[in-house]
Design a protein around this motif. Structure first.
Motif, PDB file in Angstrom:
ATOM      1  N   VAL A 118       0.838  -1.196   0.000  1.00 23.38           N
ATOM      2  CA  VAL A 118       0.000   0.000   0.000  1.00 23.38           C
ATOM      3  C   VAL A 118       0.876   1.249   0.000  1.00 23.38           C
ATOM      4  CG1 VAL A 118      -1.694   1.361   1.301  1.00 23.38           C
ATOM      5  CG2 VAL A 118      -2.005  -1.111   1.068  1.00 23.38           C
ATOM      6  N   PHE A 119       1.926   1.237   0.806  1.00 24.02           N
ATOM      7  CA  PHE A 119       2.827   2.394   0.818  1.00 24.02           C
ATOM      8  C   PHE A 119       3.522   2.567  -0.529  1.00 24.02           C
ATOM      9  CE2 PHE A 119       2.989   1.908   5.617  1.00 24.02           C
ATOM     10  CZ  PHE A 119       2.143   2.983   5.822  1.00 24.02           C
ATOM     11  N   GLU A 120       3.924   1.476  -1.139  1.00 21.35           N
ATOM     12  CA  GLU A 120       4.530   1.555  -2.471  1.00 21.35           C
ATOM     13  C   GLU A 120       3.533   2.135  -3.480  1.00 21.35           C
ATOM     14  OE1 GLU A 120       7.730   0.855  -3.613  1.00 21.35           O
ATOM     15  OE2 GLU A 120       8.174   0.811  -1.464  1.00 21.35           O
ATOM     16  N   ALA A 121       2.296   1.677  -3.401  1.00 21.66           N
ATOM     17  CA  ALA A 121       1.263   2.161  -4.320  1.00 21.66           C
ATOM     18  C   ALA A 121       1.017   3.655  -4.120  1.00 21.66           C
ATOM     19  CB  ALA A 121      -0.029   1.373  -4.109  1.00 21.66           C
ATOM     20  N   ILE A 122       1.003   4.102  -2.879  1.00 21.34           N
ATOM     21  CA  ILE A 122       0.814   5.525  -2.600  1.00 21.34           C
ATOM     22  C   ILE A 122       2.007   6.323  -3.123  1.00 21.34           C
ATOM     23  CG2 ILE A 122       0.717   7.248  -0.751  1.00 21.34           C
ATOM     24  CD1 ILE A 122      -0.940   5.164   0.862  1.00 21.34           C
ATOM     25  N   ASN A 123       3.197   5.858  -2.827  1.00 21.64           N
ATOM     26  CA  ASN A 123       4.406   6.577  -3.255  1.00 21.64           C
ATOM     27  C   ASN A 123       4.541   6.638  -4.776  1.00 21.64           C
ATOM     28  OD1 ASN A 123       5.234   7.155  -0.635  1.00 21.64           O
ATOM     29  ND2 ASN A 123       6.388   5.245  -0.459  1.00 21.64           N
ATOM     30  N   ASP A 124       4.127   5.567  -5.453  1.00 22.86           N
ATOM     31  CA  ASP A 124       4.250   5.510  -6.913  1.00 22.86           C
ATOM     32  C   ASP A 124       2.999   6.013  -7.633  1.00 22.86           C
ATOM     33  OD1 ASP A 124       6.725   4.389  -6.460  1.00 22.86           O
ATOM     34  OD2 ASP A 124       6.087   2.326  -6.917  1.00 22.86           O
ATOM     35  N   GLY A 125       1.937   6.281  -6.860  1.00 24.38           N
ATOM     36  CA  GLY A 125       0.688   6.711  -7.480  1.00 24.38           C
ATOM     37  C   GLY A 125       0.049   5.635  -8.331  1.00 24.38           C
ATOM     38  N   ASP A 126       0.262   4.365  -7.956  1.00 29.28           N
ATOM     39  CA  ASP A 126      -0.227   3.245  -8.765  1.00 29.28           C
ATOM     40  C   ASP A 126      -0.954   2.235  -7.878  1.00 29.28           C
ATOM     41  OD1 ASP A 126      -0.701   1.194 -10.534  1.00 29.28           O
ATOM     42  OD2 ASP A 126       1.423   0.812 -10.981  1.00 29.28           O
ATOM     43  N   PRO A 127      -2.279   2.339  -7.771  1.00 29.10           N
ATOM     44  CA  PRO A 127      -3.022   1.421  -6.898  1.00 29.10           C
ATOM     45  C   PRO A 127      -2.943  -0.044  -7.328  1.00 29.10           C
ATOM     46  CG  PRO A 127      -4.528   2.831  -8.145  1.00 29.10           C
ATOM     47  CD  PRO A 127      -3.143   3.322  -8.408  1.00 29.10           C
ATOM     48  N   SER A 128      -2.518  -0.307  -8.555  1.00 21.23           N
ATOM     49  CA  SER A 128      -2.404  -1.702  -8.993  1.00 21.23           C
ATOM     50  C   SER A 128      -1.278  -2.433  -8.260  1.00 21.23           C
ATOM     51  CB  SER A 128      -2.187  -1.787 -10.505  1.00 21.23           C
ATOM     52  OG  SER A 128      -0.906  -1.309 -10.859  1.00 21.23           O
ATOM     53  N   GLU A 129      -0.426  -1.699  -7.553  1.00 23.46           N
ATOM     54  CA  GLU A 129       0.661  -2.320  -6.792  1.00 23.46           C
ATOM     55  C   GLU A 129       0.201  -2.937  -5.471  1.00 23.46           C
ATOM     56  OE1 GLU A 129       4.073   0.213  -6.279  1.00 23.46           O
ATOM     57  OE2 GLU A 129       4.008   0.881  -8.360  1.00 23.46           O
ATOM     58  N   ILE A 130      -1.026  -2.635  -5.056  1.00 28.34           N
ATOM     59  CA  ILE A 130      -1.516  -3.165  -3.784  1.00 28.34           C
ATOM     60  C   ILE A 130      -1.714  -4.667  -3.913  1.00 28.34           C
ATOM     61  CG2 ILE A 130      -3.357  -3.121  -2.066  1.00 28.34           C
ATOM     62  CD1 ILE A 130      -3.841  -0.185  -2.879  1.00 28.34           C
ATOM     63  N   LYS A 131      -1.162  -5.390  -2.981  1.00 28.88           N
ATOM     64  CA  LYS A 131      -1.238  -6.854  -2.964  1.00 28.88           C
ATOM     65  C   LYS A 131      -2.300  -7.279  -1.945  1.00 28.88           C
ATOM     66  CE  LYS A 131       3.511  -7.525  -4.398  1.00 28.88           C
ATOM     67  NZ  LYS A 131       4.002  -6.178  -4.560  1.00 28.88           N
ATOM     68  N   PHE A 132      -3.442  -7.704  -2.447  1.00 27.16           N
ATOM     69  CA  PHE A 132      -4.520  -8.179  -1.589  1.00 27.16           C
ATOM     70  C   PHE A 132      -4.380  -9.678  -1.372  1.00 27.16           C
ATOM     71  CE2 PHE A 132      -6.313  -4.330  -3.485  1.00 27.16           C
ATOM     72  CZ  PHE A 132      -6.794  -3.687  -2.350  1.00 27.16           C
ATOM     73  N   PHE A 133      -4.915 -10.159  -0.271  1.00 26.70           N
ATOM     74  CA  PHE A 133      -4.859 -11.588   0.020  1.00 26.70           C
ATOM     75  C   PHE A 133      -6.123 -12.276  -0.466  1.00 26.70           C
ATOM     76  CE2 PHE A 133      -7.197  -9.987   3.648  1.00 26.70           C
ATOM     77  CZ  PHE A 133      -8.117 -10.987   3.908  1.00 26.70           C
ATOM     78  N   GLU A 134      -6.017 -13.587  -0.591  1.00 24.57           N
ATOM     79  CA  GLU A 134      -7.161 -14.435  -0.915  1.00 24.57           C
ATOM     80  C   GLU A 134      -7.248 -15.522   0.135  1.00 24.57           C
ATOM     81  OE1 GLU A 134      -7.263 -15.912  -4.989  1.00 24.57           O
ATOM     82  OE2 GLU A 134      -5.781 -14.364  -5.495  1.00 24.57           O
ATOM     83  N   ILE A 135      -8.456 -15.932   0.437  1.00 23.45           N
ATOM     84  CA  ILE A 135      -8.687 -17.033   1.365  1.00 23.45           C
ATOM     85  C   ILE A 135      -8.918 -18.271   0.531  1.00 23.45           C
ATOM     86  CG2 ILE A 135     -10.170 -17.968   3.163  1.00 23.45           C
ATOM     87  CD1 ILE A 135     -10.929 -15.021   3.812  1.00 23.45           C
TER      88      ILE A 135
END
Length: 139
Positions: A118-135
């Motif tokens: 999330v911090f990387e996505a904010i810093n880069d302005g790219d929400p596609s960098e957010i890594k969500f989990f799956e169950i």
């Protein structure tokens, strides 16, 4: 919450289910507090949460996708009391596994990966960098 715990359920009731939910959320919140601080950010400055009396606004924002882990666990357990043994059981949530970034990870490690992404996505302005989990599995 009504879909999980019935139409008579309210979050303000003093019942074991609410105690378990609150305790589980506090464990997840604490994990996020630690990760946010470790990454050099302030927990107080939130994105959507912005209560001036909440010292953990950003942590509350970040933990939202992880709340389902607590909800599912409490639903599966349906505690009729909430004592020491039930608290120890809730710790199992952090020891559970999820799929994140193509790998099986402990929830505690998935929190680290997600927070950093999330911090990387904010810093880069790219929400596609957010890594969500799956169950992958049922409780």
């Amino acid at each position: 919450f009504n879909a999980l715990f019935g139409m008579d359920f309210t979050r303000s009731s003093n019942i074991p289910i609410n105690a378990a939910l609150n305790y589980g959320y506090s464990l997840i919140l604490s994990s996020f507090n630690r990760e946010i601080a470790a990454n050099g950010y302030l927990t107080q400055l939130g994105i959507f949460h912005d209560n001036m009396f909440n010292h953990f606004n950003l942590s509350c924002d970040f933990m939202e996708p992880f709340r389902i882990l607590v909800d599912r666990f409490v639903y599966a357990q349906m505690p009729t009391e909430f004592e020491k043994e039930e608290k120890h059981e809730i710790w199992r949530i952090l020891e559970g596994t999820v799929l994140i970034n193509g790998n099986h990870q402990l929830v505690s490690n998935a929190i680290k990966i997600y927070t950093h992404s999330v911090f990387e996505a904010i810093n880069d302005g790219d929400p596609s960098e957010i890594k969500f989990f799956e169950i992958e599995e049922e409780i």
